[in-house]
Design a protein around this motif. Structure first.
Motif, PDB file in Angstrom:
ATOM      1  N   GLU A 256      32.660 -29.760 -14.018  1.00 20.16           N
ATOM      2  CA  GLU A 256      31.159 -30.429 -12.963  1.00 20.16           C
ATOM      3  C   GLU A 256      30.128 -30.287 -14.128  1.00 20.16           C
ATOM      4  O   GLU A 256      29.040 -31.346 -14.449  1.00 20.16           O
ATOM      5  CB  GLU A 256      31.087 -29.829 -12.175  1.00 20.16           C
ATOM      6  N   ALA A 257      29.953 -29.009 -14.366  1.00 18.27           N
ATOM      7  CA  ALA A 257      28.376 -29.334 -15.788  1.00 18.27           C
ATOM      8  C   ALA A 257      28.699 -30.049 -16.844  1.00 18.27           C
ATOM      9  O   ALA A 257      27.454 -30.736 -16.969  1.00 18.27           O
ATOM     10  CB  ALA A 257      28.678 -27.035 -16.683  1.00 18.27           C
ATOM     11  N   ARG A 258      29.637 -30.034 -17.148  1.00 15.46           N
ATOM     12  CA  ARG A 258      30.383 -31.063 -18.727  1.00 15.46           C
ATOM     13  C   ARG A 258      29.115 -32.113 -18.515  1.00 15.46           C
ATOM     14  O   ARG A 258      29.157 -33.199 -18.799  1.00 15.46           O
ATOM     15  CB  ARG A 258      31.467 -30.832 -19.233  1.00 15.46           C
ATOM     16  N   GLU A 259      30.331 -33.148 -17.087  1.00 15.48           N
ATOM     17  CA  GLU A 259      30.153 -33.806 -16.375  1.00 15.48           C
ATOM     18  C   GLU A 259      28.977 -34.456 -16.502  1.00 15.48           C
ATOM     19  O   GLU A 259      27.944 -35.425 -16.335  1.00 15.48           O
ATOM     20  CB  GLU A 259      30.896 -34.742 -15.448  1.00 15.48           C
TER      21      GLU A 259
ATOM     22  N   PHE B  58      20.392 -33.178 -12.784  1.00 16.01           N
ATOM     23  CA  PHE B  58      19.792 -32.349 -12.724  1.00 16.01           C
ATOM     24  C   PHE B  58      19.353 -30.896 -11.824  1.00 16.01           C
ATOM     25  O   PHE B  58      19.669 -29.419 -12.460  1.00 16.01           O
ATOM     26  CB  PHE B  58      18.047 -32.863 -13.250  1.00 16.01           C
ATOM     27  N   GLU B  59      18.995 -31.595 -10.721  1.00 16.82           N
ATOM     28  CA  GLU B  59      19.237 -30.497  -9.543  1.00 16.82           C
ATOM     29  C   GLU B  59      20.787 -29.444  -9.671  1.00 16.82           C
ATOM     30  O   GLU B  59      20.408 -28.114  -9.625  1.00 16.82           O
ATOM     31  CB  GLU B  59      19.415 -31.265  -8.666  1.00 16.82           C
ATOM     32  N   ARG B  60      21.928 -30.060  -9.832  1.00 14.97           N
ATOM     33  CA  ARG B  60      23.240 -28.726  -9.635  1.00 14.97           C
ATOM     34  C   ARG B  60      23.204 -28.530 -10.813  1.00 14.97           C
ATOM     35  O   ARG B  60      23.248 -27.138 -10.536  1.00 14.97           O
ATOM     36  CB  ARG B  60      24.562 -30.562 -10.194  1.00 14.97           C
TER      37      ARG B  60
END
Length: 222
Positions: A12-15, A208-210
């Protein structure tokens, strides 16, 4: 310098990070200009890109701007501009084609101190090619246009993909932290008079927020 402990880069972070990466790049079509201005950083590939553009005769003057900043203070002994100039020299750029500005510690100072240096040399380029890291293209452009609005500017960076950009010294975690921090600055700095306004699509801001929620908050404005 960011702390050693970093949050994990999940799928998820990579996407989410890829979404920010795409936003930060402007993809300008580079044309011949009066000067190439390479903004200092901890990434020598930026210097290589600037030198390569000079060797391709994209501009007669190559300027390196950078002292010791967040990522290089206490790590590099010489200022960023000095190290970058050394790289360019090794690639075949002669000293007489280069100017080094080695006092600046942030993007605004890059521009202001370069203005002072050029004025002291009696030079007044009308068009510039700015070279920076891929994930700082937009911020570099916004800072330049705020501080030097009467000049023509195009922005470029090392032509390396998101997947291939991490290196031995620049991890994906550090890249994500930097992109998150720079996106916040793109939003907040126009209010402080540091940059021109840049629209941020809703889906980019949500990413950004995530990422902040996932722990990528170490480069945020305090």
């Amino acid at each position: 310098m960011l702390p050693d402990k970093q949050p994990p880069v999940t799928k998820e972070a990579r996407e989410l990070a890829k979404r920010l990466w795409e936003y930060h790049q402007l993809r300008h079509s580079i044309q011949k200009s009066d000067a190439i201005l390479v903004l200092g950083s901890h990434d020598p590939r930026v210097a290589e890109r600037g030198a390569a553009l000079w060797l391709e005769e994209m501009a007669p003057l190559l300027i390196f701007s950078g002292g010791l900043g967040n990522f290089t203070a206490g790590v590099w002994e010489d200022p960023e501009a000095v190290i970058f100039g050394r790289i360019a020299r090794e690639m075949g750029v002669p000293d007489e084609a280069m100017l080094l500005e080695s006092r600046s510690t942030n993007s605004g100072e890059n521009i202001r101190f370069t203005q002072e240096l050029l004025k002291s040399k009696g030079l007044d380029p009308r068009s510039f090619i700015i070279v920076q890291k891929p994930y700082m293209e937009r911020r570099a452009y916004a800072t330049f246009k705020k501080n030097w609005s009467d000049k023509s500017v195009l922005v470029t960076s090392p032509r390396i993909s998101f997947e291939n950009y991490p290196s031995e010294s620049i991890s994906l975690e550090i890249i994500i932290q930097s992109m998150v921090g720079d996106l916040q600055r793109i939003r907040e700095y126009p209010k402080k008079g540091f940059q021109i306004h840049q629209d941020i699509p809703e889906e980019v801001w949500r990413a950004f927020e995530r990422l902040v929620a996932l722990g990528f908050d170490q480069h945020l404005i305090s």
